[in-house]
Design a protein around this motif. Structure first.
Motif, PDB file in Angstrom:
ATOM      1  N   GLY A 269     -53.531 -11.881  -9.398  1.00 32.66           N
ATOM      2  CA  GLY A 269     -53.548 -11.423  -8.016  1.00 32.66           C
ATOM      3  C   GLY A 269     -52.263 -11.725  -7.280  1.00 32.66           C
ATOM      4  O   GLY A 269     -52.037 -11.218  -6.192  1.00 32.66           O
ATOM      5  N   SER A 270     -51.393 -12.526  -7.863  1.00 32.26           N
ATOM      6  CA  SER A 270     -50.127 -12.829  -7.217  1.00 32.26           C
ATOM      7  C   SER A 270     -49.013 -12.029  -7.886  1.00 32.26           C
ATOM      8  O   SER A 270     -49.271 -11.136  -8.676  1.00 32.26           O
ATOM      9  CB  SER A 270     -49.852 -14.332  -7.295  1.00 32.26           C
ATOM     10  OG  SER A 270     -49.760 -14.740  -8.644  1.00 32.26           O
ATOM     11  N   THR A 271     -47.797 -12.367  -7.559  1.00 33.23           N
ATOM     12  CA  THR A 271     -46.650 -11.729  -8.191  1.00 33.23           C
ATOM     13  C   THR A 271     -45.737 -12.802  -8.750  1.00 33.23           C
ATOM     14  O   THR A 271     -45.827 -13.973  -8.373  1.00 33.23           O
ATOM     15  CB  THR A 271     -45.849 -10.860  -7.196  1.00 33.23           C
ATOM     16  OG1 THR A 271     -45.350 -11.697  -6.151  1.00 33.23           O
ATOM     17  CG2 THR A 271     -46.687  -9.737  -6.630  1.00 33.23           C
ATOM     18  N   ALA A 272     -44.872 -12.400  -9.658  1.00 35.95           N
ATOM     19  CA  ALA A 272     -43.870 -13.300 -10.216  1.00 35.95           C
ATOM     20  C   ALA A 272     -42.540 -12.569 -10.236  1.00 35.95           C
ATOM     21  O   ALA A 272     -42.491 -11.362 -10.510  1.00 35.95           O
ATOM     22  CB  ALA A 272     -44.258 -13.734 -11.621  1.00 35.95           C
ATOM     23  N   SER A 273     -41.484 -13.281  -9.913  1.00 37.37           N
ATOM     24  CA  SER A 273     -40.138 -12.720  -9.936  1.00 37.37           C
ATOM     25  C   SER A 273     -39.291 -13.533 -10.888  1.00 37.37           C
ATOM     26  O   SER A 273     -39.486 -14.736 -11.035  1.00 37.37           O
ATOM     27  CB  SER A 273     -39.506 -12.779  -8.548  1.00 37.37           C
ATOM     28  OG  SER A 273     -40.230 -12.007  -7.641  1.00 37.37           O
ATOM     29  N   GLY A 274     -38.338 -12.862 -11.510  1.00 34.66           N
ATOM     30  CA  GLY A 274     -37.444 -13.580 -12.397  1.00 34.66           C
ATOM     31  C   GLY A 274     -36.424 -12.655 -13.019  1.00 34.66           C
ATOM     32  O   GLY A 274     -36.371 -11.461 -12.724  1.00 34.66           O
TER      33      GLY A 274
ATOM     34  N   GLU B 109     -51.718  -8.947 -12.842  1.00 33.91           N
ATOM     35  CA  GLU B 109     -53.028  -8.327 -12.695  1.00 33.91           C
ATOM     36  C   GLU B 109     -54.008  -8.649 -13.804  1.00 33.91           C
ATOM     37  O   GLU B 109     -55.151  -8.973 -13.545  1.00 33.91           O
ATOM     38  CB  GLU B 109     -52.859  -6.814 -12.574  1.00 33.91           C
ATOM     39  CG  GLU B 109     -52.078  -6.436 -11.336  1.00 33.91           C
ATOM     40  CD  GLU B 109     -51.609  -4.996 -11.325  1.00 33.91           C
ATOM     41  OE1 GLU B 109     -52.012  -4.212 -12.194  1.00 33.91           O
ATOM     42  OE2 GLU B 109     -50.822  -4.660 -10.427  1.00 33.91           O
ATOM     43  N   MET B 110     -53.605  -8.491 -15.043  1.00 32.20           N
ATOM     44  CA  MET B 110     -54.561  -8.633 -16.139  1.00 32.20           C
ATOM     45  C   MET B 110     -53.964  -9.500 -17.248  1.00 32.20           C
ATOM     46  O   MET B 110     -53.231  -9.016 -18.096  1.00 32.20           O
ATOM     47  CB  MET B 110     -54.929  -7.258 -16.714  1.00 32.20           C
ATOM     48  CG  MET B 110     -56.035  -7.359 -17.724  1.00 32.20           C
ATOM     49  SD  MET B 110     -56.567  -5.828 -18.547  1.00 32.20           S
ATOM     50  CE  MET B 110     -55.935  -4.501 -17.617  1.00 32.20           C
ATOM     51  N   PRO B 111     -54.272 -10.798 -17.243  1.00 30.61           N
ATOM     52  CA  PRO B 111     -53.752 -11.655 -18.310  1.00 30.61           C
ATOM     53  C   PRO B 111     -54.551 -11.466 -19.593  1.00 30.61           C
ATOM     54  O   PRO B 111     -55.756 -11.240 -19.558  1.00 30.61           O
ATOM     55  CB  PRO B 111     -53.955 -13.060 -17.756  1.00 30.61           C
ATOM     56  CG  PRO B 111     -55.105 -12.935 -16.821  1.00 30.61           C
ATOM     57  CD  PRO B 111     -55.044 -11.540 -16.256  1.00 30.61           C
TER      58      PRO B 111
ATOM     59  N   ARG C  66     -47.205  -2.328 -12.281  1.00 27.43           N
ATOM     60  CA  ARG C  66     -45.839  -2.102 -11.815  1.00 27.43           C
ATOM     61  C   ARG C  66     -44.899  -3.213 -12.239  1.00 27.43           C
ATOM     62  O   ARG C  66     -45.246  -4.380 -12.240  1.00 27.43           O
ATOM     63  CB  ARG C  66     -45.791  -1.957 -10.300  1.00 27.43           C
ATOM     64  CG  ARG C  66     -46.192  -3.198  -9.549  1.00 27.43           C
ATOM     65  CD  ARG C  66     -46.213  -2.982  -8.030  1.00 27.43           C
ATOM     66  NE  ARG C  66     -46.524  -4.215  -7.353  1.00 27.43           N
ATOM     67  CZ  ARG C  66     -45.619  -5.067  -6.873  1.00 27.43           C
ATOM     68  NH1 ARG C  66     -44.344  -4.792  -7.005  1.00 27.43           N
ATOM     69  NH2 ARG C  66     -45.980  -6.178  -6.279  1.00 27.43           N
ATOM     70  N   ILE C  67     -43.715  -2.804 -12.628  1.00 36.16           N
ATOM     71  CA  ILE C  67     -42.581  -3.691 -12.850  1.00 36.16           C
ATOM     72  C   ILE C  67     -41.502  -3.156 -11.924  1.00 36.16           C
ATOM     73  O   ILE C  67     -41.059  -2.011 -12.081  1.00 36.16           O
ATOM     74  CB  ILE C  67     -42.091  -3.660 -14.309  1.00 36.16           C
ATOM     75  CG1 ILE C  67     -43.200  -4.116 -15.260  1.00 36.16           C
ATOM     76  CG2 ILE C  67     -40.829  -4.503 -14.480  1.00 36.16           C
ATOM     77  CD1 ILE C  67     -42.881  -3.899 -16.731  1.00 36.16           C
ATOM     78  N   VAL C  68     -41.118  -3.938 -10.936  1.00 37.73           N
ATOM     79  CA  VAL C  68     -40.169  -3.462  -9.924  1.00 37.73           C
ATOM     80  C   VAL C  68     -38.831  -4.141 -10.133  1.00 37.73           C
ATOM     81  O   VAL C  68     -38.740  -5.374 -10.109  1.00 37.73           O
ATOM     82  CB  VAL C  68     -40.691  -3.742  -8.499  1.00 37.73           C
ATOM     83  CG1 VAL C  68     -39.681  -3.283  -7.463  1.00 37.73           C
ATOM     84  CG2 VAL C  68     -42.044  -3.086  -8.284  1.00 37.73           C
ATOM     85  N   LYS C  69     -37.801  -3.332 -10.319  1.00 37.76           N
ATOM     86  CA  LYS C  69     -36.447  -3.854 -10.442  1.00 37.76           C
ATOM     87  C   LYS C  69     -35.941  -4.168  -9.043  1.00 37.76           C
ATOM     88  O   LYS C  69     -35.977  -3.330  -8.154  1.00 37.76           O
ATOM     89  CB  LYS C  69     -35.556  -2.812 -11.130  1.00 37.76           C
ATOM     90  CG  LYS C  69     -34.170  -3.290 -11.414  1.00 37.76           C
ATOM     91  CD  LYS C  69     -33.426  -2.230 -12.216  1.00 37.76           C
ATOM     92  CE  LYS C  69     -31.974  -2.529 -12.297  1.00 37.76           C
ATOM     93  NZ  LYS C  69     -31.244  -1.502 -13.048  1.00 37.76           N
ATOM     94  N   GLN C  70     -35.469  -5.405  -8.856  1.00 41.22           N
ATOM     95  CA  GLN C  70     -34.955  -5.844  -7.563  1.00 41.22           C
ATOM     96  C   GLN C  70     -33.494  -5.440  -7.433  1.00 41.22           C
ATOM     97  O   GLN C  70     -32.765  -5.397  -8.422  1.00 41.22           O
ATOM     98  CB  GLN C  70     -35.085  -7.363  -7.424  1.00 41.22           C
ATOM     99  CG  GLN C  70     -36.512  -7.864  -7.556  1.00 41.22           C
ATOM    100  CD  GLN C  70     -37.395  -7.381  -6.426  1.00 41.22           C
ATOM    101  OE1 GLN C  70     -37.096  -7.581  -5.272  1.00 41.22           O
ATOM    102  NE2 GLN C  70     -38.474  -6.717  -6.773  1.00 41.22           N
ATOM    103  N   PRO C  71     -33.032  -5.168  -6.201  1.00 41.86           N
ATOM    104  CA  PRO C  71     -31.624  -4.825  -6.024  1.00 41.86           C
ATOM    105  C   PRO C  71     -30.737  -6.003  -6.398  1.00 41.86           C
ATOM    106  O   PRO C  71     -31.129  -7.167  -6.224  1.00 41.86           O
ATOM    107  CB  PRO C  71     -31.502  -4.510  -4.532  1.00 41.86           C
ATOM    108  CG  PRO C  71     -32.802  -4.843  -3.905  1.00 41.86           C
ATOM    109  CD  PRO C  71     -33.788  -5.163  -4.970  1.00 41.86           C
ATOM    110  N   ALA C  72     -29.581  -5.692  -6.934  1.00 41.68           N
ATOM    111  CA  ALA C  72     -28.622  -6.731  -7.314  1.00 41.68           C
ATOM    112  C   ALA C  72     -28.092  -7.412  -6.049  1.00 41.68           C
ATOM    113  O   ALA C  72     -27.859  -6.760  -5.033  1.00 41.68           O
ATOM    114  CB  ALA C  72     -27.468  -6.129  -8.099  1.00 41.68           C
ATOM    115  N   THR C  73     -27.919  -8.715  -6.121  1.00 41.32           N
ATOM    116  CA  THR C  73     -27.364  -9.439  -4.985  1.00 41.32           C
ATOM    117  C   THR C  73     -25.853  -9.518  -5.156  1.00 41.32           C
ATOM    118  O   THR C  73     -25.361  -9.733  -6.273  1.00 41.32           O
ATOM    119  CB  THR C  73     -27.948 -10.854  -4.879  1.00 41.32           C
ATOM    120  OG1 THR C  73     -27.768 -11.522  -6.119  1.00 41.32           O
ATOM    121  CG2 THR C  73     -29.433 -10.810  -4.561  1.00 41.32           C
TER     122      THR C  73
END
Length: 125
Positions: free
Chosen positions: A43-48, A91-93, A114-121
């Protein structure tokens, strides 16, 4: 909105179920711990940062670095490369998921819509 999400997640769910037919149970010490950690984060999100990526059928599999270690996720085919920063909805482990297409077993993986690509910093000067 909810109807759209259900319609979009249906092919992913059906694909996962089709792949799961040939899964043989494997006993490892890491699997129960990985699945317990996975269930807590649903239910959460992870970034990396992407460490590894591969496409199989209509899915993209990504291994990415998070503060607590590394995670695997699979979702709709998405253009990502090693070094990209991504955000994934957890969502589904699934523990001990075997992909017949990749001929690989993942101790723990999240299937996501969804897999969302983050903008480059920009780099600091």
């Amino acid at each position: 909105m909810n109807r759209t999400l259900i319609l979009l997640s249906l092919p992913l769910t059906l694909g996962i179920l089709a792949c799961r037919r040939d899964v043989a149970p494997q006993a490892t010490e890491a699997a129960p711990q990985a699945s317990a950690q996975a269930a807590q984060a649903v239910g959460s999100t992870a970034s990396g940062v992407v460490l590894e990526t591969m496409d199989a059928s209509n899915y993209t599999y990504v291994r990415f670095k998070v503060p607590s270690g590394e995670l695997w996720a699979a979702g709709p085919q998405t253009q990502v490369a090693v070094g990209d920063k991504i955000e994934v909805s957890l969502e589904m482990p699934m523990a001990q998921f075997h992909s017949a297409t990749l001929n690989r077993t993942f101790p723990a993986i999240y299937f996501t819509s969804r897999i969302v690509k983050q903008p480059a910093t920009p780099a600091a000067h």
